[in-house]
Design an enzyme around this catalytic site. Structure first.
Site, PDB file in Angstrom:
ATOM      1  N   SER A   1       0.840  -1.202   0.000  1.00 14.52           N
ATOM      2  CA  SER A   1       0.000   0.000   0.000  1.00 14.52           C
ATOM      3  C   SER A   1       0.871   1.247   0.000  1.00 14.52           C
ATOM      4  CB  SER A   1      -0.892   0.015   1.238  1.00 14.52           C
ATOM      5  OG  SER A   1      -1.549   1.246   1.339  1.00 14.52           O
TER       6      SER A   1
ATOM      7  N   ARG B   1      -1.059   4.701  -0.692  1.00 12.44           N
ATOM      8  CA  ARG B   1      -2.053   5.641  -0.213  1.00 12.44           C
ATOM      9  C   ARG B   1      -2.632   5.281   1.153  1.00 12.44           C
ATOM     10  NH1 ARG B   1      -1.355   5.957  -5.397  1.00 12.44           N
ATOM     11  NH2 ARG B   1      -1.123   3.732  -5.073  1.00 12.44           N
ATOM     12  N   THR B   2      -3.125   4.048   1.284  1.00 14.28           N
ATOM     13  CA  THR B   2      -3.842   3.683   2.506  1.00 14.28           C
ATOM     14  C   THR B   2      -2.909   3.739   3.721  1.00 14.28           C
ATOM     15  OG1 THR B   2      -5.243   2.300   1.146  1.00 14.28           O
ATOM     16  CG2 THR B   2      -5.343   1.922   3.527  1.00 14.28           C
TER      17      THR B   2
ATOM     18  N   ARG C   1      -5.684  -4.197   6.240  1.00 17.64           N
ATOM     19  CA  ARG C   1      -5.796  -4.538   4.806  1.00 17.64           C
ATOM     20  C   ARG C   1      -5.400  -6.007   4.695  1.00 17.64           C
ATOM     21  NH1 ARG C   1      -3.400  -1.443  -0.422  1.00 17.64           N
ATOM     22  NH2 ARG C   1      -5.301  -0.280   0.072  1.00 17.64           N
TER      23      ARG C   1
ATOM     24  N   GLN D   1     -11.888   3.970   0.281  1.00 18.64           N
ATOM     25  CA  GLN D   1     -11.640   4.544  -1.041  1.00 18.64           C
ATOM     26  C   GLN D   1     -12.887   5.266  -1.561  1.00 18.64           C
ATOM     27  OE1 GLN D   1      -8.686   4.379  -3.059  1.00 18.64           O
ATOM     28  NE2 GLN D   1      -9.889   5.964  -4.058  1.00 18.64           N
TER      29      GLN D   1
ATOM     30  N   MET E   1      -4.685  -6.913  -6.459  1.00 18.14           N
ATOM     31  CA  MET E   1      -3.636  -7.577  -5.677  1.00 18.14           C
ATOM     32  C   MET E   1      -4.100  -8.986  -5.313  1.00 18.14           C
ATOM     33  SD  MET E   1      -2.389  -4.498  -3.186  1.00 18.14           S
ATOM     34  CE  MET E   1      -3.966  -3.662  -2.975  1.00 18.14           C
TER      35      MET E   1
ATOM     36  N   CYS F   1      -8.661   4.919  -8.548  1.00 17.68           N
ATOM     37  CA  CYS F   1      -8.242   4.883  -7.144  1.00 17.68           C
ATOM     38  C   CYS F   1      -6.729   4.798  -6.999  1.00 17.68           C
ATOM     39  CB  CYS F   1      -8.915   3.715  -6.436  1.00 17.68           C
ATOM     40  SG  CYS F   1      -8.528   2.126  -7.173  1.00 17.68           S
TER      41      CYS F   1
ATOM     42  N   ARG G   1      -8.130  10.682   0.590  1.00 19.27           N
ATOM     43  CA  ARG G   1      -8.076   9.502   1.467  1.00 19.27           C
ATOM     44  C   ARG G   1      -7.684   9.949   2.887  1.00 19.27           C
ATOM     45  NH1 ARG G   1      -7.166   4.557  -0.625  1.00 19.27           N
ATOM     46  NH2 ARG G   1      -7.551   3.946   1.516  1.00 19.27           N
TER      47      ARG G   1
HETATM   48  N1   CP Z   1      -6.017   3.351  -3.586  1.00 18.80           N
HETATM   49  C1   CP Z   1      -5.331   2.675  -2.671  1.00 18.80           C
HETATM   50  O1   CP Z   1      -5.891   2.084  -1.735  1.00 18.80           O
HETATM   51  O2   CP Z   1      -3.981   2.682  -2.834  1.00 18.80           O
HETATM   52  P1   CP Z   1      -2.926   1.804  -2.046  1.00 18.80           P
HETATM   53  O3   CP Z   1      -3.078   0.391  -2.509  1.00 18.80           O
HETATM   54  O4   CP Z   1      -1.575   2.380  -2.413  1.00 18.80           O
HETATM   55  O5   CP Z   1      -3.194   1.925  -0.583  1.00 18.80           O
HETATM   56  N1  NVA Z   2      -8.745  -3.302  -6.857  1.00 19.53           N
HETATM   57  C1  NVA Z   2      -7.416  -2.920  -6.435  1.00 19.53           C
HETATM   58  C2  NVA Z   2      -7.484  -1.681  -5.610  1.00 19.53           C
HETATM   59  C3  NVA Z   2      -6.144  -1.168  -5.150  1.00 19.53           C
HETATM   60  C4  NVA Z   2      -6.261   0.037  -4.290  1.00 19.53           C
HETATM   61  C5  NVA Z   2      -6.785  -4.048  -5.663  1.00 19.53           C
HETATM   62  O1  NVA Z   2      -7.478  -4.664  -4.829  1.00 19.53           O
HETATM   63  O2  NVA Z   2      -5.618  -4.353  -5.896  1.00 19.53           O
END
Ligand code: CP
Ligand code: NVA
Length: 303
Positions: A50, A52-53, A101, A131, A225, A260, A288
């Protein structure tokens, strides 16, 4: 009683609106350190990467006067080294809140069930509620409203798409999902959103139809992911849904483009579009921070 934020629908429509308003107020106080979390620690557990989060939670916790702990899978091995129940009970003795997460939404639900402190979903395979809360704030800033907004979501029916459906089950909007039958969103969440009767929800396999007259045109990676092994097959399936200048030539002249992030440039979106004048992707990323501060304030006040 402690409250969790695992899905947008854990908040009432009114709570969603209050949180959006609070986030806008906190944004005006950007940089000021408040004392809502003074003397408190928030555990931030990450089983996936991650930018951003992680950073927006850590900065947000600092700006609310608290401390954050970044915990990876290697430390606690949730459900492996010890049960989710025991992790939840132990963490609750040390920290004021848990953000996580992870892969399995079921594990998140189990953690929240046994934790005595609020739990926040920082993304699971099923949902990414923080998000879409931040995205609604960004839409309000750019379009002056969220109610009745026409949103075209193109691409994979993933955690981000499912969270838009959750939002649409509380807030009236016109949500058009452009995807293939093989990549539809979660059928139960789709049904719940339709049954809620708040929004107009359409699914089409015609990308042109999806973007027509839309105020907001949104996409996300085609392989999330944990699914990167499907990147090739999803790319083949979804290639017509790429946000590119040819597709968006038929869009409303005032539309905004959202993603996002992280983006796979050249796959679900071209450089021209993500860097173009309609794109608001970095406003989304900034928001965010503000929305998560508001979510944490709401949860700590109810704990
Ligand atoms: N958009 C988002 O959640 O980005 P990260 O995976 O970098 O946290
Ligand atoms: N759908 C993507 C969002 C990433 C912020 C994922 O889960 O990888």
């Amino acid at each position: 009683m402690k409250k969790d934020f695992l899905a947008i629908t854990d908040f009432s429509q009114n709570e969603v609106r209050e949180t959006l308003k609070l986030a806008a107020e906190l944004k005006k106080k950007k940089g000021q350190v408040l004392d809502v979390l003074k003397g408190k620690t928030v555990a931030c557990i990450f089983h996936k990467p991650s930018l951003r989060t992680r950073i927006s939670f850590e900065v947000g916790i600092n700006e609310l006067g608290g401390n954050s702990l970044y915990i990876t899978e290697k430390e606690i091995e949730l459900g492996v080294r010890e049960s989710i129940h025991d992790v939840a009970k132990v963490l609750s003795r040390y920290v004021a809140m848990i953000e996580i997460r992870t892969f399995s939404h079921q594990s998140l639900i189990e953690l929240a069930k046994y934790a005595d402190v609020p739990v926040i979903n920082g993304l699971t395979d099923l949902l990414h509620p923080c998000q879409i809360m931040g995205d609604m704030l960004t839409i309000i800033e750019h379009k002056g409203r969220i109610d009745g907004i026409k949103i075209a979501y193109l691409g994979d029916g993933n955690n981000v798409c499912n969270s838009w459906l959750k939002a649409a089950s509380l807030i009236p909007m016109d949500l058009r999902i452009g995807t293939r039958k093989e990549t539809w969103p979660d059928s139960r969440i789709l049904k719940e959103a339709k049954d809620a009767g708040k929004s107009t929800i359409t699914i089409t396999d015609n990308p042109k139809e999806a973007v027509m007259n839309a105020d907001v045109i949104y996409t996300d990676v085609w392989a999330s992911m944990g699914q990167k092994d499907q990147a090739g097959s999803k790319a083949e399936l979804l290639k017509e849904f790429q946000l590119n200048s040819q597709l968006l030539a038929g869009a409303d002249s005032n539309h905004v483009v959202m993603h996002c992030l992280p983006a796979e440039r050249g796959r679900e979106i071209t450089d021209e579009i993500i860097d173009g004048r309609h794109s608001i992707v970095f406003d989304q990323a900034e928001n965010r921070l503000h929305i998560q501060k508001a979510i944490m304030v709401k949860l700590i006040q109810s704990a």
